[in-house]
Design a protein around this motif. Sequence first.
Motif, short mmCIF file in Angstrom:
data_model
loop_
_atom_site.label_atom_id
_atom_site.label_comp_id
_atom_site.label_asym_id
_atom_site.label_seq_id
_atom_site.Cartn_x
_atom_site.Cartn_y
_atom_site.Cartn_z
N ALA A 128 37.43 68.10 -86.53
CA ALA A 128 36.55 67.05 -85.98
C ALA A 128 35.76 66.42 -87.13
N VAL A 166 34.45 72.54 -86.34
CA VAL A 166 35.19 72.34 -85.08
C VAL A 166 36.63 71.96 -85.41
N LYS A 181 27.52 58.87 -75.68
CA LYS A 181 27.80 59.13 -77.10
C LYS A 181 28.04 57.88 -77.92
N LEU A 182 28.66 56.87 -77.27
CA LEU A 182 29.13 55.73 -78.06
C LEU A 182 28.27 54.51 -77.79
N ARG A 187 31.15 58.65 -72.29
CA ARG A 187 31.29 57.67 -73.38
C ARG A 187 30.00 56.90 -73.59
N ARG A 227 47.14 58.17 -83.09
CA ARG A 227 46.69 56.82 -83.47
C ARG A 227 47.75 56.11 -84.33
N GLN A 236 26.69 60.04 -82.49
CA GLN A 236 28.10 60.39 -82.75
C GLN A 236 28.37 59.98 -84.19
N GLY A 240 43.62 56.86 -77.62
CA GLY A 240 43.53 58.17 -76.99
C GLY A 240 42.10 58.61 -76.77
N ALA A 248 32.95 49.87 -84.07
CA ALA A 248 34.39 49.84 -83.76
C ALA A 248 34.82 51.20 -83.23
N GLY A 249 33.94 51.84 -82.46
CA GLY A 249 34.26 53.18 -81.94
C GLY A 249 34.36 54.15 -83.11
N SER A 250 35.24 55.13 -83.00
CA SER A 250 35.42 56.07 -84.10
C SER A 250 35.84 55.30 -85.35
N LEU A 290 30.84 60.03 -86.05
CA LEU A 290 32.13 59.42 -86.40
C LEU A 290 32.08 57.90 -86.26
N1 EPU Z 1 30.74 66.43 -83.25
C1 EPU Z 1 29.58 66.79 -83.86
N2 EPU Z 1 28.75 65.80 -84.30
C2 EPU Z 1 29.03 64.49 -84.13
C3 EPU Z 1 30.22 64.12 -83.49
C4 EPU Z 1 31.08 65.10 -83.06
O1 EPU Z 1 29.28 67.96 -84.05
O2 EPU Z 1 28.22 63.66 -84.54
C5 EPU Z 1 31.62 67.47 -82.72
C6 EPU Z 1 31.51 67.52 -81.20
O3 EPU Z 1 30.49 68.36 -80.79
C7 EPU Z 1 32.87 68.03 -80.79
C8 EPU Z 1 33.79 67.47 -81.87
O4 EPU Z 1 32.97 67.14 -82.98
O5 EPU Z 1 32.91 69.43 -80.85
C9 EPU Z 1 34.58 66.25 -81.40
O6 EPU Z 1 33.71 65.24 -80.97
P1 EPU Z 1 34.04 64.28 -79.73
O7 EPU Z 1 34.49 65.06 -78.58
O8 EPU Z 1 32.90 63.36 -79.57
O9 EPU Z 1 35.33 63.50 -80.18
P2 EPU Z 1 35.80 62.94 -81.56
O10 EPU Z 1 36.84 63.81 -82.14
O11 EPU Z 1 34.64 62.62 -82.42
C10 EPU Z 1 37.80 61.58 -80.54
C11 EPU Z 1 38.32 60.17 -80.58
C12 EPU Z 1 37.48 59.25 -79.70
C13 EPU Z 1 37.54 59.78 -78.28
C14 EPU Z 1 36.99 61.22 -78.27
C15 EPU Z 1 37.08 61.88 -76.92
C16 EPU Z 1 39.33 59.95 -82.78
C17 EPU Z 1 39.22 59.34 -84.14
N3 EPU Z 1 38.31 59.70 -81.96
O12 EPU Z 1 36.48 61.55 -81.11
O13 EPU Z 1 38.07 57.97 -79.72
O14 EPU Z 1 36.77 58.98 -77.41
O15 EPU Z 1 37.78 62.03 -79.19
O16 EPU Z 1 38.39 62.21 -76.66
O17 EPU Z 1 40.32 60.61 -82.49
C18 EPU Z 1 37.99 55.88 -80.83
O18 EPU Z 1 39.12 56.14 -81.28
O19 EPU Z 1 37.39 54.81 -81.12
C19 EPU Z 1 37.31 56.86 -80.02
C20 EPU Z 1 36.05 56.70 -79.61
#
Ligand code: EPU
Length: 334
Positions: free
Chosen positions: A269, A257, A222-223, A219, A163, A293, A127, A232-234, A295
Amino acid sequence: MRNGKFSLQKYNTFGIDACADTFFSYNNIDDLILFLQNDFDKEKPFFILGGGSNVLFTSDYQGTIIHPETKGITITQEDDNDVFVAVAAGEIWDDFVQWAVDNNLHGVENLSYIPGCIGASPVQNIGAYGSEAKDAIHEVHCISIADQTRKIFSKEDCKFGYRDSIFKHECANKYIVETVVFKLQKNAPFNLSYGSLNTLLDEKTATLQTVRNTIIQIRKEKLPDPKEIGSAGSFFKNPIIPENQANTLRNKFPKIVTYPAPNGNIKVAAGWLIDSLGLKGFCMGGAKVHEKQALVLTNAGNATGNDVVALSHHIQDKVKETYGIQIEPEVIFL
Ligand code: EPU
């Protein structure tokens, strides 16, 4: 089939140099069936390895790695708006997204540039940007490992969650995905609700290709590019907590968040939690928290699987200490 120490370094996006006792790859299903009937050692552990973008090898793998390399994208049925497309498990996920965009079909464009292959998409229910694979999956066609018969799972049978799917629970290690049938649309509204998408794109002028390009651009910013930096991504899933716990945390940490989740729960988040602890760029051995990023954990240079495990435990402990939340890896440890 390859017996003896077979290096998996090229088969996992972390780039961990682990070896497998046995490695079997196939580009047609008959070969897989013959292998399962004649050569497969049922006594030993096995793992079906797709693009290797969601696994962490913590040591050599003392078992069999089964790696699909089957190809094929075929339209099986269409009507006024829906188009059913059967995609072989070994196809690269993003090649399929590009194919859908090239053919003007809606449904997977928000999942652009996710690494990995088709076979993993239902298992993991990949996702991003407000979409999940389950939104476009119609059926999953599998081979039973025990008796090599074919079984079709409807979307409902797959019990998709965040997931998550039946293939991680009751059906884990019982089936190998042969083909995923997607239901795409000739016309559909764009889903630009996530984060910065609606500021970067206008619903009226957006096209499948501009949505795809924008997501690829976000992407890439950030990635880490797996071709350059192993990851491995997140690494962790975003934890889901009860609303009262979220309210307590919001009072204490107003910048936290959060998003609504099913059943009145709240998704937090995890990237924000880790980032807020000042852990971006933090290293343990060759493993590092990605600078852009939090995560994402990366292989900053010759990381062993154990470096990554140690770093992930450190992060889990710190998050638990400050926020009282146990974050869990999304990545599978082998
Ligand atoms: N955030 C921070 N600092 C960080 C990272 C994130 O403050 O270092 C905050 C961002 O500002 C945002 C929130 O956390 O407000 C969410 O961050 P982001 O939009 O980057 O998404 P994410 O929740 O970290 C999830 C998925 C990703 C997917 C993105 C976009 C999971 C585990 N991960 O990441 O999936 O690309 O949303 O939809 O659900 C993956 O699974 O490998 C993956 C990359």
